[in-house]
Design a protein around this motif. Structure first.
Motif, PDB file in Angstrom:
ATOM      1  N   ASP A 172       1.087  17.916  10.160  1.00  0.00           N
ATOM      2  CA  ASP A 172       2.227  17.715   9.253  1.00  0.00           C
ATOM      3  C   ASP A 172       3.343  16.954   9.942  1.00  0.00           C
ATOM      4  OD1 ASP A 172       1.190  18.941   6.968  1.00  0.00           O
ATOM      5  OD2 ASP A 172       1.869  20.935   7.593  1.00  0.00           O
ATOM      6  N   ASP A 173       3.597  17.258  11.197  1.00  0.00           N
ATOM      7  CA  ASP A 173       4.659  16.595  11.942  1.00  0.00           C
ATOM      8  C   ASP A 173       4.361  15.109  12.121  1.00  0.00           C
ATOM      9  OD1 ASP A 173       7.044  16.525  13.789  1.00  0.00           O
ATOM     10  OD2 ASP A 173       5.469  16.021  15.225  1.00  0.00           O
ATOM     11  N   ILE A 174       3.116  14.776  12.483  1.00  0.00           N
ATOM     12  CA  ILE A 174       2.755  13.370  12.673  1.00  0.00           C
ATOM     13  C   ILE A 174       2.843  12.606  11.358  1.00  0.00           C
ATOM     14  CG2 ILE A 174       0.784  11.849  13.172  1.00  0.00           C
ATOM     15  CD1 ILE A 174       0.061  13.763  15.452  1.00  0.00           C
ATOM     16  N   LEU A 175       2.365  13.200  10.276  1.00  0.00           N
ATOM     17  CA  LEU A 175       2.435  12.526   8.983  1.00  0.00           C
ATOM     18  C   LEU A 175       3.889  12.320   8.548  1.00  0.00           C
ATOM     19  CD1 LEU A 175      -0.461  14.191   6.947  1.00  0.00           C
ATOM     20  CD2 LEU A 175      -0.479  12.060   8.255  1.00  0.00           C
ATOM     21  N   ALA A 176       4.739  13.288   8.819  1.00  0.00           N
ATOM     22  CA  ALA A 176       6.149  13.178   8.429  1.00  0.00           C
ATOM     23  C   ALA A 176       6.857  12.072   9.210  1.00  0.00           C
ATOM     24  CB  ALA A 176       6.855  14.513   8.635  1.00  0.00           C
ATOM     25  N   ARG A 177       6.484  11.879  10.462  1.00  0.00           N
ATOM     26  CA  ARG A 177       7.138  10.864  11.288  1.00  0.00           C
ATOM     27  C   ARG A 177       6.510   9.482  11.177  1.00  0.00           C
ATOM     28  NH1 ARG A 177       6.362  11.574  16.400  1.00  0.00           N
ATOM     29  NH2 ARG A 177       4.914  13.342  16.320  1.00  0.00           N
ATOM     30  N   SER A 178       5.368   9.376  10.521  1.00  0.00           N
ATOM     31  CA  SER A 178       4.672   8.092  10.421  1.00  0.00           C
ATOM     32  C   SER A 178       5.321   7.189   9.375  1.00  0.00           C
ATOM     33  CB  SER A 178       3.205   8.311  10.038  1.00  0.00           C
ATOM     34  OG  SER A 178       2.507   8.991  11.056  1.00  0.00           O
ATOM     35  N   ASP A 179       5.343   5.900   9.677  1.00  0.00           N
ATOM     36  CA  ASP A 179       5.793   4.894   8.717  1.00  0.00           C
ATOM     37  C   ASP A 179       4.562   4.474   7.914  1.00  0.00           C
ATOM     38  OD1 ASP A 179       7.106   2.972   7.310  1.00  0.00           O
ATOM     39  OD2 ASP A 179       7.279   1.545   8.969  1.00  0.00           O
ATOM     40  N   ARG A 180       4.345   5.130   6.793  1.00  0.00           N
ATOM     41  CA  ARG A 180       3.086   4.984   6.071  1.00  0.00           C
ATOM     42  C   ARG A 180       3.124   3.752   5.168  1.00  0.00           C
ATOM     43  NH1 ARG A 180       4.265  10.344   5.582  1.00  0.00           N
ATOM     44  NH2 ARG A 180       4.611  10.178   3.337  1.00  0.00           N
ATOM     45  N   LYS A 181       2.845   2.613   5.759  1.00  0.00           N
ATOM     46  CA  LYS A 181       2.762   1.350   5.037  1.00  0.00           C
ATOM     47  C   LYS A 181       1.293   1.010   4.789  1.00  0.00           C
ATOM     48  CE  LYS A 181       6.990  -0.585   7.039  1.00  0.00           C
ATOM     49  NZ  LYS A 181       7.549  -1.679   7.887  1.00  0.00           N
ATOM     50  N   PRO A 182       0.982   0.414   3.641  1.00  0.00           N
ATOM     51  CA  PRO A 182      -0.423   0.089   3.357  1.00  0.00           C
ATOM     52  C   PRO A 182      -0.915  -1.078   4.214  1.00  0.00           C
ATOM     53  CG  PRO A 182       0.996  -0.766   1.624  1.00  0.00           C
ATOM     54  CD  PRO A 182       1.871   0.067   2.527  1.00  0.00           C
ATOM     55  N   LEU A 183      -2.140  -0.960   4.699  1.00  0.00           N
ATOM     56  CA  LEU A 183      -2.790  -2.034   5.426  1.00  0.00           C
ATOM     57  C   LEU A 183      -3.650  -2.876   4.491  1.00  0.00           C
ATOM     58  CD1 LEU A 183      -3.870   0.069   8.534  1.00  0.00           C
ATOM     59  CD2 LEU A 183      -1.780  -1.277   8.225  1.00  0.00           C
ATOM     60  N   THR A 184      -4.166  -2.230   3.463  1.00  0.00           N
ATOM     61  CA  THR A 184      -4.874  -2.906   2.366  1.00  0.00           C
ATOM     62  C   THR A 184      -4.500  -2.148   1.092  1.00  0.00           C
ATOM     63  OG1 THR A 184      -6.895  -1.562   2.184  1.00  0.00           O
ATOM     64  CG2 THR A 184      -6.840  -3.219   3.948  1.00  0.00           C
ATOM     65  N   PRO A 185      -4.889  -2.667  -0.084  1.00  0.00           N
ATOM     66  CA  PRO A 185      -4.614  -1.914  -1.319  1.00  0.00           C
ATOM     67  C   PRO A 185      -5.308  -0.551  -1.368  1.00  0.00           C
ATOM     68  CG  PRO A 185      -5.079  -4.213  -1.833  1.00  0.00           C
ATOM     69  CD  PRO A 185      -5.394  -4.030  -0.376  1.00  0.00           C
ATOM     70  N   LYS A 186      -6.269  -0.307  -0.485  1.00  0.00           N
ATOM     71  CA  LYS A 186      -7.010   0.953  -0.501  1.00  0.00           C
ATOM     72  C   LYS A 186      -6.571   1.928   0.586  1.00  0.00           C
ATOM     73  CE  LYS A 186     -11.076  -0.963  -2.751  1.00  0.00           C
ATOM     74  NZ  LYS A 186     -12.553  -0.974  -2.831  1.00  0.00           N
ATOM     75  N   THR A 187      -5.536   1.593   1.348  1.00  0.00           N
ATOM     76  CA  THR A 187      -5.043   2.513   2.378  1.00  0.00           C
ATOM     77  C   THR A 187      -4.470   3.770   1.737  1.00  0.00           C
ATOM     78  OG1 THR A 187      -4.430   0.622   3.769  1.00  0.00           O
ATOM     79  CG2 THR A 187      -3.507   2.756   4.357  1.00  0.00           C
ATOM     80  N   LEU A 188      -4.881   4.921   2.220  1.00  0.00           N
ATOM     81  CA  LEU A 188      -4.331   6.184   1.736  1.00  0.00           C
ATOM     82  C   LEU A 188      -2.968   6.411   2.367  1.00  0.00           C
ATOM     83  CD1 LEU A 188      -7.443   8.552   1.904  1.00  0.00           C
ATOM     84  CD2 LEU A 188      -6.668   7.107   0.016  1.00  0.00           C
ATOM     85  N   LEU A 189      -1.960   6.652   1.534  1.00  0.00           N
ATOM     86  CA  LEU A 189      -0.596   6.820   2.019  1.00  0.00           C
ATOM     87  C   LEU A 189      -0.034   8.212   1.751  1.00  0.00           C
ATOM     88  CD1 LEU A 189       0.920   3.419   0.789  1.00  0.00           C
ATOM     89  CD2 LEU A 189      -0.089   3.944   3.017  1.00  0.00           C
TER      90      LEU A 189
END
Length: 266
Positions: A172-189
């Motif tokens: 949870d901590d890593i996901l909260a701190r991650s800059d979740r930008k898509p790499l392709t239209p299918k990237t799970l964010l």
């Protein structure tokens, strides 16, 4: 079909556990100049380098001249500044000094022969994983052959394989701190969807990603452990959807990745 690796990630921020009283800002600024090329892998003028490194032109000039004199920067064909060949010496030092990489090479070579697909070893580094060994397959793009490239932990099969080994609160901590930008239209964010992939990896012993980083690519990975709950990195096998369905790829290569990762763990 050409394949690239699982996206780009920024270098991590300053590591914890450092006594601020011993922190040398001048050294940090020099490293900022070198790291500026991560976002712009091309020759840069002094002004461009100063802007990318977040410093003024006078400081950038002094740093650049020092790095030029030591071989960590060089002049490109157009006179712009580029990373110097001396940096490769330090990469060699790291790879040679890392006992995991020394142990991994014969295992990865045999895995590459058995799989006939791209085989990688990545190292877990909090918000990102970094490729330390790349053994290319019969069809590759330029970046997919290079060691030293970082990818976001949340979006890569190797990263998720490592997340699967951590306690829930650490994930949870890593996901909260991650800059979740898509790499392709299918990237799970969405964290909930990423969590489902992490739980699948816990159940199956490996993680996989289909077209989340590169359209047309399927990748699966198994975590290499230093001990329970202590992921060091992951063994990857990557293939093309022009040759494999995801289910066929997983059935064929998951046991090989798991076996290789277990051989390197402990």
């Amino acid at each position: 079909m050409g394949m690239d690796d699982e996206g780009d990630g920024e270098a991590p921020p300053r590591s914890g556990g450092v006594d601020d009283r011993l922190f040398l800002q001048s050294v940090a600024r020099a490293l900022d100049v070198l790291e500026a090329f991560a976002a712009s892998p091309r020759p840069m003028s002094l002004g461009e380098l100063a802007q990318a490194a977040g410093t003024n032109k006078s400081a950038a000039q002094r740093i650049a001249q020092t790095l030029l004199s030591r071989g960590y920067l060089e002049r490109g064909r157009d006179g712009g500044l580029v990373p110097g060949r001396r940096i490769l010496d330090r990469s060699f030092d790291y790879l040679r000094a890392n006992p995991l990489i020394e142990r991994a090479m014969p295992v990865l070579v045999e895995l590459r022969k058995a799989a006939n697909e791209r085989v990688d070893l990545s190292l877990f580094d909090d918000l990102t994983t970094i490729y330390a060994v790349r053994l290319q397959s019969k069809r590759e793009t330029f970046y997919a052959t290079l060691a030293g490239r970082r990818v976001p932990t949340f979006a890569s099969s190797g990263g998720r394989a490592c997340l699967a080994q951590l306690p829930d609160e650490a994930v949870d901590d890593i996901l909260a701190r991650s800059d979740r930008k898509p790499l392709t239209p299918k990237t799970l964010l969405e964290p909930a969807r990423i969590w489902r992939k992490v739980k699948e990896a816990r159940r199956d012993g490996y993680a996989y990603a289909t077209e989340e980083a590169l359209i047309g690519e399927v990748v699966l990975s198994a975590a290499v452990l230093a001990g329970p709950g202590r992921p060091l990195g992951a063994v990857h096998i990557a293939g093309s959807l022009s040759e494999w369905t995801p289910d066929e790829f997983r059935k064929r290569f998951a046991p090989l990745a798991i076996e290789a990762a277990r051989a390197l763990s402990g």
